[in-house]
Design a protein around this motif. Structure first.
Motif, short mmCIF file in Angstrom:
data_model
loop_
_atom_site.label_atom_id
_atom_site.label_comp_id
_atom_site.label_asym_id
_atom_site.label_seq_id
_atom_site.Cartn_x
_atom_site.Cartn_y
_atom_site.Cartn_z
N ALA A 68 0.85 -1.20 0.00
CA ALA A 68 0.00 0.00 0.00
C ALA A 68 0.88 1.25 0.00
N PRO B 92 8.11 13.29 -6.71
CA PRO B 92 7.16 13.93 -5.78
C PRO B 92 6.68 15.31 -6.20
N THR C 237 -1.96 11.70 -0.72
CA THR C 237 -3.37 11.53 -1.08
C THR C 237 -3.61 10.12 -1.61
C1 LIG Z 1 10.81 15.16 -1.25
C2 LIG Z 1 9.42 14.61 -1.20
C3 LIG Z 1 8.34 15.50 -1.20
C4 LIG Z 1 7.03 15.03 -1.17
N1 LIG Z 1 6.01 15.93 -1.17
C5 LIG Z 1 4.75 15.48 -1.12
C6 LIG Z 1 3.67 16.39 -1.07
O1 LIG Z 1 3.85 17.60 -1.08
N2 LIG Z 1 2.41 15.88 -1.04
C7 LIG Z 1 2.17 14.54 -1.04
O2 LIG Z 1 1.00 14.12 -1.02
N3 LIG Z 1 3.18 13.65 -1.07
C8 LIG Z 1 4.45 14.08 -1.10
N4 LIG Z 1 5.47 13.18 -1.13
C9 LIG Z 1 5.17 11.74 -1.16
C10 LIG Z 1 4.75 11.24 0.22
O3 LIG Z 1 5.71 11.63 1.19
C11 LIG Z 1 4.65 9.71 0.18
O4 LIG Z 1 3.93 9.29 -0.96
C12 LIG Z 1 3.95 9.20 1.44
O5 LIG Z 1 4.67 9.59 2.57
C13 LIG Z 1 3.81 7.67 1.37
O6 LIG Z 1 3.30 7.21 2.59
P1 LIG Z 1 3.59 5.73 3.07
O7 LIG Z 1 2.92 5.59 4.39
O8 LIG Z 1 3.24 4.77 1.98
O9 LIG Z 1 5.17 5.62 3.21
P2 LIG Z 1 6.13 6.42 4.20
O10 LIG Z 1 5.60 7.78 4.55
O11 LIG Z 1 7.51 6.32 3.59
O12 LIG Z 1 6.07 5.56 5.52
C14 LIG Z 1 6.74 4.34 5.65
C15 LIG Z 1 7.20 4.23 7.09
O13 LIG Z 1 7.66 2.91 7.33
C16 LIG Z 1 8.83 3.00 8.10
N5 LIG Z 1 9.58 1.74 7.90
C17 LIG Z 1 10.31 1.36 6.84
N6 LIG Z 1 10.82 0.14 7.03
C18 LIG Z 1 10.41 -0.26 8.24
C19 LIG Z 1 10.60 -1.45 9.01
N7 LIG Z 1 11.33 -2.46 8.52
N8 LIG Z 1 10.02 -1.52 10.22
C20 LIG Z 1 9.26 -0.51 10.70
N9 LIG Z 1 9.04 0.64 10.01
C21 LIG Z 1 9.60 0.76 8.81
C22 LIG Z 1 9.55 4.22 7.58
O14 LIG Z 1 10.46 4.71 8.54
C23 LIG Z 1 8.37 5.17 7.40
O15 LIG Z 1 8.06 5.91 8.55
C24 LIG Z 1 6.80 13.63 -1.15
C25 LIG Z 1 7.87 12.73 -1.15
C26 LIG Z 1 9.17 13.21 -1.18
C27 LIG Z 1 10.30 12.21 -1.17
#
Ligand SMILES: Cc1cc2nc3c(=O)[nH]c(=O)nc-3n(C[C@H](O)[C@H](O)[C@H](O)COP(=O)(O)OP(=O)(O)OC[C@H]3O[C@@H](n4cnc5c(N)ncnc54)[C@H](O)[C@@H]3O)c2cc1C
Length: 248
Positions: free
Chosen positions: A87, A96, A103
């Motif tokens: 997911a 990004p 979203t």
């Molecule tokens: C520079 C940048 C700017 C961005 N700007 C935007 C924006 O303005 N608007 C927007 O909507 N999106 C933006 N994004 C994208 C957005 O940040 C991501 O799409 C979103 O955070 C994805 O959420 P997620 O929960 O799938 O993953 P993540 O937020 O990456 O969360 C995954 C979590 O799992 C943890 N993790 C990893 N491995 C393990 C493990 N083995 N055990 C326990 N925990 C673990 C990580 O530490 C992390 O906290 C941006 C991304 C970047 C890189």
């Protein structure tokens, strides 16, 4: 803005960030890691220069290695793993700059809640239902985002004198995107449709499913020029980046 882009973002507590970015492999842009080059370029963009009016709380932070990545735990019609649901970014991520990742991740999480509610007892059924909903509702967002990014990269290549502009007539989605990005500056309905695509309310393809709106966009785009923000052209950009650092 030509061969580079600017993102300006207000944040909490009277802080903000400014991001200058371009295509990977565009070697001169690497100079933007240096605060003087970064400042010169931003100062040369009249509608953005005022974002420099503040006290820096960090230096320039460089970031690279941004990938478009998509994963699917299916091979043909069969799941290759059960008991795991990809997911958010674990499923797909893109450049990004469109600010869609959170979203899309939340939309995906909501689907996960629904699928878990009805299919959690049977791992294979769960894997199939999760794949089906991801492919039908989320993957089109990934594909359209990548398409938009690639179109921007092609545009940059053309401005760098390295390629030919694609023929929009040969591709409805390219024609729709090009027309929308030009026409939104001239028509409130197209502007609303455009903003909806930026806010993940609907995709460009969905907005253009409205034939009346689509025809209007094509008509407007035919006679109008794309919105051109004032700023340095390629030649000016290169000389700004090459200039020696200003004295302190
Ligand atoms: C520079 C940048 C700017 C961005 N700007 C935007 C924006 O303005 N608007 C927007 O909507 N999106 C933006 N994004 C994208 C957005 O940040 C991501 O799409 C979103 O955070 C994805 O959420 P997620 O929960 O799938 O993953 P993540 O937020 O990456 O969360 C995954 C979590 O799992 C943890 N993790 C990893 N491995 C393990 C493990 N083995 N055990 C326990 N925990 C673990 C990580 O530490 C992390 O906290 C941006 C991304 C970047 C890189």
């Amino acid at each position: 803005m030509g061969t580079f882009s600017i993102l300006t973002m207000p944040a909490d507590g009277g802080t903000w960030s400014v991001t200058l970015y371009g295509a990977s492999g565009d070697q001169p842009l690497k100079q933007l890691r240096e605060v003087d080059a970064w400042t010169r370029l931003l100062a040369a963009c009249p509608l953005h220069a005022h974002w420099l009016d503040g006290e820096p709380i960090t230096g320039v932070m460089a970031m690279g290695g941004i990938v478009d990545r998509y994963r699917r735990l299916f091979y043909g019609a069969r799941p290759v793993a059960t008991g795991v649901a990809l997911a958010g970014d674990a499923w797909a991520c893109t450049n990004p700059s469109l600010g869609r990742g959170m979203t899309l991740a939340l939309m995906h999480a909501r689907r996960l809640r629904d699928i878990a509610r009805s299919h959690l007892d049977d791992p294979r059924e769960f894997a199939e239902a999760w794949d089906a909903v991801t492919e039908s509702e989320l993957t089109p967002w990934y594909r359209e985002t990548v398409e938009e990014d690639r179109a921007r990269l092609r545009q940059i290549e053309v401005l760098r004198g390295r390629g030919r502009a694609p023929d929009p007539a040969s591709d409805r989605s390219a024609a729709a995107r090009g027309a929308m990005f030009t026409a939104f500056a001239y028509d409130p309905d197209v502007f609303r449709a455009f903003i909806g695509t930026r806010n993940c309310l609907w995709r460009i393809e969905e907005a253009c499913g409205d034939e009346r709106l689509f025809s209007r966009m094509i008509e407007l785009a035919h006679d109008a020029r794309p919105l051109q923000l004032p700023g340095p052209d390629r030649e000016q950009l290169l000389s700004l980046l090459a200039a020696s650092p200003a004295p302190a």
